[in-house]
Design an enzyme around this catalytic site. Structure first.
Site, mmCIF file in Angstrom:
data_model
loop_
_atom_site.group_PDB
_atom_site.id
_atom_site.type_symbol
_atom_site.label_atom_id
_atom_site.label_comp_id
_atom_site.label_asym_id
_atom_site.label_seq_id
_atom_site.Cartn_x
_atom_site.Cartn_y
_atom_site.Cartn_z
ATOM 1 N N THR A 97 0.874 -1.172 0.000
ATOM 2 C CA THR A 97 0.000 0.000 0.000
ATOM 3 C C THR A 97 0.909 1.219 0.000
ATOM 4 O O THR A 97 1.580 1.514 0.991
ATOM 5 C CB THR A 97 -0.925 0.006 1.223
ATOM 6 O OG1 THR A 97 -1.807 -1.122 1.149
ATOM 7 C CG2 THR A 97 -1.768 1.279 1.258
ATOM 8 N N LYS A 172 -7.314 1.637 -3.343
ATOM 9 C CA LYS A 172 -7.011 1.286 -1.950
ATOM 10 C C LYS A 172 -7.221 2.489 -1.032
ATOM 11 O O LYS A 172 -7.668 2.340 0.110
ATOM 12 C CB LYS A 172 -5.576 0.774 -1.832
ATOM 13 C CG LYS A 172 -5.153 0.377 -0.405
ATOM 14 C CD LYS A 172 -5.989 -0.783 0.146
ATOM 15 C CE LYS A 172 -5.604 -1.126 1.591
ATOM 16 N NZ LYS A 172 -4.327 -1.841 1.686
ATOM 17 N N LYS A 240 -0.450 5.560 8.235
ATOM 18 C CA LYS A 240 0.331 5.694 7.000
ATOM 19 C C LYS A 240 -0.598 5.739 5.799
ATOM 20 O O LYS A 240 -0.466 6.607 4.920
ATOM 21 C CB LYS A 240 1.306 4.526 6.863
ATOM 22 C CG LYS A 240 2.192 4.590 5.617
ATOM 23 C CD LYS A 240 2.582 3.207 5.118
ATOM 24 C CE LYS A 240 1.446 2.567 4.344
ATOM 25 N NZ LYS A 240 1.835 1.322 3.648
#
EC number: 1.1.-.-
Length: 291
Positions: A97, A172, A240
């Protein structure tokens, strides 16, 4: 059978690479901490390499699943990076990711070498990886997607191409934005139920049969009610991911007030020494505010 390398054997990559072996693929692994690669070989068979470059040599497909943009650049473009070992016609599939920018950066770098790139972040958590039931969101070329999809099916229940390189990472981001709001809502609902003197478990069992139902509700309500927060995706990683989404939103003009607020709430949980607690620990913050 495909010849593949898998770079990054964390809580996701370790079982994902194992599923590839179970499906009969020829798998070589690399991990920054060599002991983890040794453990993987002992558990699944396959081979390990000393560098990403060595792991990539002779492979049809190279998978990466590392921590962040900088980690990805290092394993792909570094002195001993994947790019120095891959051959023309091979495909690099990145499950990290990361930002859409780094996906485009790497794709642009390796395209003149006739190496294809697909960004392919996943959703489903550690349980999804272990059970081979991940959702994979991909960006890149249709022909390359068609080549890798049968291989990825070893650890996924859904893999879809969403657009050109970067589209997987952008999707995502949508996923994480939605999760942030859903988990905060669930935390507030359970907090309210406890304050009202209700049996929270019974409440959720009832409302999960209606419009409030969600994956987070089904999979997290019991542990949340018990104050247990070590069953899922860690807050450090969620922050994050939300940081990446909020940065992208600033660039494309999106307004994400709820995601930004939940990110702040997660920072407060971190201040409670909850860095490694899972994302459902938003409830712990509310419980603390009541005490």
């Amino acid at each position: 059978m495909a010849k593949v390398a898998f770079i990054g054997l964390g809580v996701m990559g370790f079982p994902m690479a194992g599923h590839l072996v179970k499906q009969g693929h020829d798998v070589t692994v690399y991990n920054r901490t060599g002991a983890k690669a040794t453990q993987w070989v002992e558990q699944y068979g396959g081979k390990k390499a000393d560098t990403p470059k060595d792991a990539a040599q002779g492979q049809d497909i190279v998978f990466t699943c590392v921590g962040n943009d900088d980690d990805l650049r290092q394993v792909v473009l570094g002195e001993h990076g994947i790019v120095h070992g891959m051959h023309a016609g091979a495909i690099l599939v990145d499950h990290t990711t990361a930002s859409a920018d780094v996906a485009r950066e790497i794709a642009a770098y390796i395209e003149p070498l006739n190496i294809a790139f697909l960004d392919a972040p996943v959703s489903g958590g550690q349980a999804g990886a272990e059970n081979g039931a991940l959702t994979v969101m991909m960006g890149g070329d249709q022909a390359h997607f068609d080549t890798v999809k049968p291989v990825i099916s070893a650890y996924s229940r859904c893999a879809e191409l969403l657009g050109p390189v970067g589209a997987g990472q952008l999707t995502k981001m949508v996923n994480q934005i939605c999760i942030a709001g859903v988990v905060q809502g669930l935390a507030e609902g359970l907090h309210f139920a406890k304050s009202a003197g209700l049996d929270g478990l019974k409440v959720i069992e009832v409302i999960s049969k209606g419009a409030a139902q969600s994956w987070q509700m089904e999979n997290r309500y019991k542990t949340m009610w018990q104050g247990q927060y070590d069953f899922g995706f860690a807050i450090d990683w969620m922050r994050k991911d939300l940081g990446i989404a909020l940065d992208e939103a600033r660039r494309n003009g999106s307004h994400l007030p709820v995601a930004a607020l939940v990110d702040q709430f997660y920072s407060e949980v971190q201040a409670m020494k909850g860095n490694r607690w899972d994302t459902s620990s938003l409830l712990a913050r509310l419980e603390k505010s009541r005490s």
